[in-house]
Scaffold this active site. Structure first.
Site, short mmCIF file in Angstrom:
data_model
loop_
_atom_site.label_atom_id
_atom_site.label_comp_id
_atom_site.label_asym_id
_atom_site.label_seq_id
_atom_site.Cartn_x
_atom_site.Cartn_y
_atom_site.Cartn_z
N GLY A 11 0.29 -1.48 -0.02
CA GLY A 11 -0.17 0.11 0.32
C GLY A 11 1.00 1.14 -0.11
N ARG A 72 0.97 -5.02 -5.33
CA ARG A 72 0.77 -6.08 -4.58
C ARG A 72 1.06 -7.66 -5.94
NH1 ARG A 72 -2.96 -3.86 -1.04
NH2 ARG A 72 -2.11 -2.97 0.52
N ASP A 103 5.33 -4.77 6.00
CA ASP A 103 6.02 -6.21 6.21
C ASP A 103 6.25 -7.44 5.60
OD1 ASP A 103 3.58 -6.25 6.73
OD2 ASP A 103 3.45 -7.31 8.87
N GLY A 104 4.66 -6.93 4.29
CA GLY A 104 5.07 -8.29 3.15
C GLY A 104 6.41 -7.69 2.12
N SER A 105 6.48 -6.25 2.26
CA SER A 105 7.28 -6.58 1.24
C SER A 105 8.87 -6.34 1.96
CB SER A 105 7.47 -4.92 1.19
OG SER A 105 6.18 -4.42 0.73
N THR A 125 4.44 3.04 5.76
CA THR A 125 2.86 2.51 6.11
C THR A 125 1.91 3.24 6.73
OG1 THR A 125 1.29 0.99 6.58
CG2 THR A 125 3.06 0.39 7.55
N ILE A 126 0.93 3.85 6.51
CA ILE A 126 0.22 4.56 7.26
C ILE A 126 -0.52 3.40 8.78
CG2 ILE A 126 -1.19 5.79 5.45
CD1 ILE A 126 -3.68 4.49 6.30
N ASP A 127 -0.18 2.17 8.68
CA ASP A 127 -0.49 1.40 9.93
C ASP A 127 -0.12 1.49 11.17
OD1 ASP A 127 -2.46 0.88 7.90
OD2 ASP A 127 -1.15 -1.39 7.30
N ASP A 129 2.83 -0.88 11.55
CA ASP A 129 2.68 -1.77 12.39
C ASP A 129 3.32 -2.65 12.32
OD1 ASP A 129 2.36 -1.98 9.87
OD2 ASP A 129 0.41 -3.37 9.72
N ARG A 154 -17.68 16.14 13.72
CA ARG A 154 -17.89 16.77 14.68
C ARG A 154 -18.86 17.93 14.31
NH1 ARG A 154 -16.41 17.54 20.78
NH2 ARG A 154 -14.59 16.26 20.54
N MET A 169 -8.85 3.56 9.33
CA MET A 169 -7.72 2.60 8.30
C MET A 169 -6.10 2.23 9.55
SD MET A 169 -6.84 2.60 4.32
CE MET A 169 -7.62 2.42 3.48
N ARG A 171 -5.57 -1.48 8.71
CA ARG A 171 -5.65 -3.31 9.08
C ARG A 171 -5.04 -4.05 10.68
NH1 ARG A 171 -0.73 -5.43 4.73
NH2 ARG A 171 -1.84 -4.38 3.35
N GLY A 185 -11.02 14.22 20.86
CA GLY A 185 -11.75 14.16 21.79
C GLY A 185 -13.44 12.77 21.40
N ALA A 186 -13.10 11.88 21.13
CA ALA A 186 -13.76 11.60 20.98
C ALA A 186 -14.25 10.27 22.21
CB ALA A 186 -13.58 9.75 20.06
N GLU A 187 -15.14 9.89 22.00
CA GLU A 187 -16.05 9.28 23.61
C GLU A 187 -15.21 7.72 23.85
OE1 GLU A 187 -17.56 12.27 22.58
OE2 GLU A 187 -17.91 11.35 24.63
P1 ADP Z 1 2.82 -3.98 2.96
O1 ADP Z 1 4.93 -4.66 1.65
O2 ADP Z 1 2.18 -3.06 3.02
O3 ADP Z 1 2.64 -5.60 3.82
P2 ADP Z 1 2.10 -6.51 1.47
O4 ADP Z 1 1.59 -7.48 2.46
O5 ADP Z 1 0.70 -6.24 0.34
O6 ADP Z 1 1.88 -4.88 1.55
O7 ADP Z 1 2.98 -7.09 0.30
C1 ADP Z 1 3.63 -6.64 -0.63
C2 ADP Z 1 4.27 -7.34 -1.79
O8 ADP Z 1 6.12 -8.09 -0.84
C3 ADP Z 1 3.34 -8.50 -2.10
O9 ADP Z 1 2.60 -7.68 -3.04
C4 ADP Z 1 4.71 -9.69 -2.69
O10 ADP Z 1 4.78 -9.39 -3.68
C5 ADP Z 1 5.57 -9.30 -1.58
N1 ADP Z 1 5.53 -10.13 0.29
C6 ADP Z 1 4.59 -10.28 0.63
N2 ADP Z 1 4.49 -11.28 1.90
C7 ADP Z 1 5.75 -12.11 0.88
C8 ADP Z 1 6.53 -13.09 1.76
N3 ADP Z 1 5.90 -13.93 2.59
N4 ADP Z 1 7.56 -13.21 1.21
C9 ADP Z 1 7.99 -12.76 0.02
N5 ADP Z 1 7.34 -11.37 -0.75
C10 ADP Z 1 6.28 -11.35 0.19
O1 F6P Z 2 -1.60 -1.28 4.90
C1 F6P Z 2 -2.19 0.21 3.97
C2 F6P Z 2 -4.22 0.01 4.22
O2 F6P Z 2 -4.84 1.07 3.58
C3 F6P Z 2 -4.87 -1.20 4.97
O3 F6P Z 2 -4.87 0.56 6.17
C4 F6P Z 2 -5.97 -0.91 4.81
O4 F6P Z 2 -6.25 -2.36 5.49
C5 F6P Z 2 -5.32 -1.49 3.70
O5 F6P Z 2 -4.11 -1.31 3.51
C6 F6P Z 2 -5.79 -1.36 2.13
O6 F6P Z 2 -5.63 -2.02 1.30
P1 F6P Z 2 -6.26 -1.75 -0.63
O7 F6P Z 2 -5.61 -0.75 -1.13
O8 F6P Z 2 -5.36 -2.67 -0.78
O9 F6P Z 2 -7.64 -1.65 -0.02
#
Ligand code: ADP
Ligand code: F6P
Length: 320
Positions: A11, A72, A103-105, A125-127, A129, A154, A169, A171, A185-187
């Site tokens: 993302g 992706r 983290d996926g990347s 990433t905006i998350d 995480d 508000r 958002m 994730r 200032g949310a509840e």
């Molecule tokens: P982000 O990097 O924001 O967490 P994704 O989880 O969609 O986003 O991962 C981005 C890309 O990284 C995936 O489309 C894929 O090409 C690669 N990727 C994700 N998970 C793995 C993995 N376990 N091993 C190798 N490449 C991965």
């Molecule tokens: O990881 C960034 C993020 O915007 C998450 O907050 C959200 O869950 C996800 O990506 C949305 O992904 P997509 O743009 O593929 O709908």
């Protein structure tokens, strides 16, 4: 290293362009050639390389999204995909790579390093995480975008004496929700990190607040919990207060990065290039206590950060 590549993956996040700019200009300063790789790992597999010079990254510092575009790419999760990518990079003479993403990347970045292409990850990433870093590029901008949106909600909630449930958002993480709940200032912030009881954590503050003279209520829900539309219906049925649900969606991912994100991206980009310049790969760049550091990718990914209890509970206490 004489020749490196840079790509954005997963993302997009505001500040990715500032990171690309920093990587390109730091590499040029070090006397390295630098190639931008379009569309993330898909572009790496398909040889979508663009040679970058100092002017290639002019006028992008302030822009949201990523000029290199992102994707992706499921093929990259397979070993054959990673091997093919390393071959493509070798043919182009690329000796090291910077991957800006989540983290996926970074799992992909680790696989590339193990297959012989030293790769450094920058958390974008905006998350927010990624466990090993206090903050990710894009988080601060997303917070400010959400803050602007909730302030506007508000205004109208107050005019109609309504309750608003706002889904944001993040994730599986509740950082955006927890921070903006305090800032707006949310509840309550309903987040995946903390279990909640509908009656006690949502209904009670609304009912008690009304008795104390409150004329509007905001409940922020993280998408990792979800169900904001149903929550709004239940609140209206139980309290008689008109309630609306708003799912903010992708507006949270766009926009010009804040100074905080531009600084973070610029610092992390320079650090990533310095590592590759020294021949070091398989690292994640991070910020800890305002110092830029780096970790082995697997170790960095395994690190957990827990949200402070005070932040999780602040919104409820301060919305008295
Ligand atoms: P982000 O990097 O924001 O967490 P994704 O989880 O969609 O986003 O991962 C981005 C890309 O990284 C995936 O489309 C894929 O090409 C690669 N990727 C994700 N998970 C793995 C993995 N376990 N091993 C190798 N490449 C991965
Ligand atoms: O990881 C960034 C993020 O915007 C998450 O907050 C959200 O869950 C996800 O990506 C949305 O992904 P997509 O743009 O593929 O709908």
């Amino acid at each position: 290293m004489n020749k490196i590549g840079v790509l954005t993956s997963g993302g997009d996040a505001p500040g990715m362009n500032a990171a690309i700019r920093s990587v390109v200009r730091m590499a040029l300063t070090k006397g390295m050639e630098v190639f931008g790789i379009r569309k993330g790992y898909a572009g790496l597999l398909n040889g979508m390389f663009v040679e970058m010079n100092a002017r290639s990254v002019s006028d992008i510092l302030h822009r949201g999204g990523t000029v290199l575009q992102s994707s992706r790419c499921p093929e990259f999760c397979e070993r054959d995909g990673v091997k093919k990518a390393v071959e493509v990079a070798r043919r182009m003479g690329i000796e090291g790579l910077v991957v800006i993403g989540g983290d996926g990347s970074f799992r992909g970045a680790r696989d590339l390093s193990l297959e012989g292409l030293p790769t450094v990850g920058i958390p974008g990433t905006i998350d927010n995480d990624i466990g090993c870093t206090d903050s990710t590029i894009g988080f601060d901008t997303a917070l400010n975008t959400v803050k602007d949106a909730i302030d506007k909600i508000r205004d109208t909630a107050q005019s109609h004496e309504r309750c608003s449930v706002i889904e944001v958002m993040g994730r599986g993480a509740g950082y955006i929700a927890a921070y903006v709940a305090v800032a707006c200032g949310a509840e309550a912030a309903i987040i995946p990190e903390k279990s909640f009881d509908f009656d006690q954590d949502i209904l009670q503050p609304i009912i008690e607040g009304k008795k104390r003279g409150k004329e509007n209520n905001l409940i922020v829900v993280a998408e990792g919990v979800g169900g904001s539309v149903e929550m709004a219906q239940r609140i209206e049925e139980a309290t008689g207060i008109e309630t609306r649900a708003t799912i903010l969606g992708h507006i949270q991912r766009g926009g010009s990065p804040t100074v905080t994100d531009r600084m973070l991206a610029s610092r992390m980009g320079m650090h990533a290039v310095q590592l590759l310049y020294e021949g070091i790969g398989n690292r994640i760049v991070a910020v800890k206590n305002n110092t830029i550091v780096d970790y082995d990718i697997l170790e960095g990914l395994a690190m957990k950060k827990s949200m402070h209890n005070d932040i999780m509970n602040m919104a409820s206490i301060l919305s008295l």
